[in-house]
Design a protein around this motif. Structure first.
Motif, mmCIF file in Angstrom:
data_model
loop_
_atom_site.group_PDB
_atom_site.id
_atom_site.type_symbol
_atom_site.label_atom_id
_atom_site.label_comp_id
_atom_site.label_asym_id
_atom_site.label_seq_id
_atom_site.Cartn_x
_atom_site.Cartn_y
_atom_site.Cartn_z
ATOM 1 N N THR A 23 0.840 -1.194 0.000
ATOM 2 C CA THR A 23 0.000 0.000 0.000
ATOM 3 C C THR A 23 0.880 1.250 0.000
ATOM 4 N N PHE A 25 2.284 4.668 1.050
ATOM 5 C CA PHE A 25 2.350 5.337 2.359
ATOM 6 C C PHE A 25 2.143 6.836 2.155
ATOM 7 N N ASN A 45 -7.208 6.800 14.097
ATOM 8 C CA ASN A 45 -6.801 6.232 12.794
ATOM 9 C C ASN A 45 -5.298 5.998 12.740
ATOM 10 N N ALA A 46 -4.532 6.984 13.237
ATOM 11 C CA ALA A 46 -3.064 6.861 13.184
ATOM 12 C C ALA A 46 -2.598 5.691 14.049
ATOM 13 N N GLN A 48 -4.273 2.994 14.758
ATOM 14 C CA GLN A 48 -4.636 1.721 14.118
ATOM 15 C C GLN A 48 -3.738 1.433 12.926
ATOM 16 N N ASP A 49 -3.480 2.474 12.121
ATOM 17 C CA ASP A 49 -2.746 2.246 10.862
ATOM 18 C C ASP A 49 -1.238 2.121 11.068
ATOM 19 N N TYR A 50 -0.684 2.973 11.931
ATOM 20 C CA TYR A 50 0.786 3.017 12.054
ATOM 21 C C TYR A 50 1.312 2.858 13.474
ATOM 22 N N LEU A 231 6.198 -0.151 8.838
ATOM 23 C CA LEU A 231 4.762 -0.197 8.525
ATOM 24 C C LEU A 231 4.255 -1.633 8.668
ATOM 25 N N ALA A 232 2.924 -1.775 8.624
ATOM 26 C CA ALA A 232 2.325 -3.099 8.807
ATOM 27 C C ALA A 232 2.818 -4.103 7.757
ATOM 28 N N ARG A 261 -6.208 -3.592 18.490
ATOM 29 C CA ARG A 261 -6.689 -2.606 17.493
ATOM 30 C C ARG A 261 -5.584 -1.600 17.172
ATOM 31 N N ARG A 263 -1.501 -0.570 16.992
ATOM 32 C CA ARG A 263 -0.227 -1.278 16.754
ATOM 33 C C ARG A 263 0.873 -0.664 17.588
#
Ligand code: GA4
Length: 335
Positions: A23, A25, A45-46, A48-50, A231-232, A261, A263
Motif C-alpha cells: 500500500t 504510504f 486512525n493513526a 490503528q494504521d501506524y 509499517l504493517a 486494534r 499497533r
C-alpha cells in the motif's frame, strides 16, 4: 563532540524495494492538537494504521524543550571520565554503546532517568527534567483523553489516569548519536555483530529495531535525521525530523488494552551522516501494580482477550530479560 543542528530538507524517504502489492504510504500523520474535534478521530486512525504520529500545537513550552536539550548537550560534552562517574544503566544511569543488559549494542550514549528519582549528583537535571516530564506528561494525558473520546469509551480518563497517577512508572531517556561522517559501514564487526546493522550501502543502524514496552512514548529530537518506523507490511520509512513537534509511539501496553486494534510500532534509528542527533524521550508506563487487560468497553460481544492478564511490573520485569528486537508481547499472547 555534540554539534548543534542545521536545517535539513523534510523529504520522506521510503527505504527498501517498492512492490506493487504494497500500500502507498501517504506520510507520517500530523495531528493538530489545537483542533481537538478533528484530532480525536485522526489519533485513533493513526494508532490503528501506524501506531505512530506527530503532534503540532502541543502546548509544551519551546523554551523548556530547548533548555533541557541544551543541558543534555552539556552533559554529553563532558569528558568520558566525568560521565563515567554516573552509575551504569542498571537499568537507570549513563550508558554507552550497550543497550539493556542482554547483549544488544548500538552507536549511542544515553542517560536513563526515572521521573521519581532524578540523580542528586546532577543538579542540572533535577529541576529542569522534572518540569519537562510534567509538561510532557500533561501532553500525554491530553492525547490519551482524545484517544478515549475517539474510541468512544468513557470516562475519558480511562487511559490518561495511568499517566497522571502519582505512582505512574515514568522514564526519561536522553540519547546522543554521534554523526556518521563516513556513511559506509565500519569494518569493526565486534561492536555490531548483527549483520542487519551493517547491511552494505545503507547508513548503519545505531539503535536496533524494537517496540517500547510502556503505554505511550513521546519523543522530541533536534533537527537531525535517523528515526525510522516499520509499517504493517514490513516496509521501513524514514521519519523527517521536526524539532518543534513531538512524535508519539503506541507502545505494547496500549496494544494490549485495545486488544490489538492499535499497533505497538516497531522503530529504529540509523546514523545521520552530517550531525549529532540528540533525542529526549518520555516513556509513559502505568503504576507497577496496574493490571493490564483489554478495555471491556472496546470489546465486541463474544470477543476474547488476545493476551493473558498481567501487571505492568510483570511485563516490565519480563521485558528487561529480553533482547531489544524480541517480540515481547508474544510471551503474553494466548496460544
Ligand atoms: C525500549 C524502550 C526504552 O528505551 C527502555 C529500553 C530498555 C533499556 O534501554 O534499558 C530496554 C528496551 C527498552 C526493551 C527491552 C530491554 C529493556 C533494553 C532492552 C534490551 C528504557 C525500556 O523501557 O525498554
Amino acid at each position: 563532540m555534540v554539534m548543534l543542528p542545521h536545517a535539513e530538507s523534510q523529504t520522506l524517504v521510503k527505504i527498501g524495494p517498492t512492490k506493487s502489492n504494497k500500500t502507498k504510504f501517504p506520510g507520517i500523520p500530523v495531528i493538530d492538537l489545537s483542533r481537538p474535534q478533528e484530532a480525536k478521530n485522526l489519533i485513533v486512525n493513526a494508532c490503528q494504521d501506524y501506531g505512530f504520529f506527530k503532534v503540532i500545537n502541543h502546548g509544551v513550552p519551546p523554551l523548556l524543550v530547548s533548555e533541557l536539550e541544551h543541558e543534555a548537550i552539556g552533559f554529553f560534552n563532558m569528558t568520558e571520565s566525568q560521565k563515567d562517574q554516573y552509575c551504569p544503566p542498571n537499568p537507570l544511569g549513563y550508558g554507552k554503546n550497550r543497550i539493556g543488559t542482554n547483549g544488544d549494542v548500538g552507536r549511542v550514549e544515553y542517560l536513563l532517568l526515572s521521573a521519581s528519582n532524578f540523580p542528586t549528583n546532577c543538579n542540572i537535571f533535577s529541576s529542569l527534567a522534572k518540569e519537562y516530564v510534567e509538561e510532557v506528561r500533561k501532553l500525554g494525558c491530553n492525547i490519551l483523553e482524545m484517544m478515549a473520546e475517539g474510541l468512544k469509551i468513557e470516562p475519558k480518563s480511562v487511559l490518561s489516569r495511568m499517566l497522571s497517577d502519582d505512582k505512574a512508572d515514568t522514564v526519561l531517556r536522553l540519547n546522543h548519536y554521534p554523526p556518521c561522517l563516513d556513511p559506509k559501514p565500519e569494518p569493526n564487526l565486534d561492536l555490531y555483530p548483527n549483520h542487519q546493522i551493517m547491511s552494505h550501502g545503507k547508513p548503519p543502524i545505531v539503535f536496533g529495531e524494537h517496540t517500547d514496552p510502556q503505554l505511550i512514548s513521546i519523543a522530541r529530537s533536534n533537527a537531525a535525521s535517523g528515526l525510522q518506523i516499520c509499517l504493517a507490511d514490513g516496509t521501513w520509512v524514514a521519519v523527517p525530523h521536526d524539532d518543534s513537534s513531538f512524535f508519539i509511539n503506541v507502545d505494547d501496553l496500549l496494544q494490549v488494552m485495545t486488544n490489538g486494534r492499535f499497533r505497538s510500532v516497531k522503530h529504529r534509528v540509523v546514523a545521520d551522516s552530517s550531525k549529532s542527533r540528540v533525542s529526549m524521550i518520555y516513556f509513559g508506563g502505568s503504576p507497577l501494580m496496574e493490571k493490564i487487560s483489554p478495555l471491556g468497553l472496546l470489546m465486541e460481544p463474544g470477543e476474547e482477550s488476545m493476551y493473558h492478564d498481567f501487571t505492568w511490573f510483570e511485563y516490565k520485569s519480563c521485558s528487561y530479560k529480553t533482547r531489544l528486537a524480541d517480540n515481547r508481547l508474544s510471551l503474553f499472547h494466548k496460544n
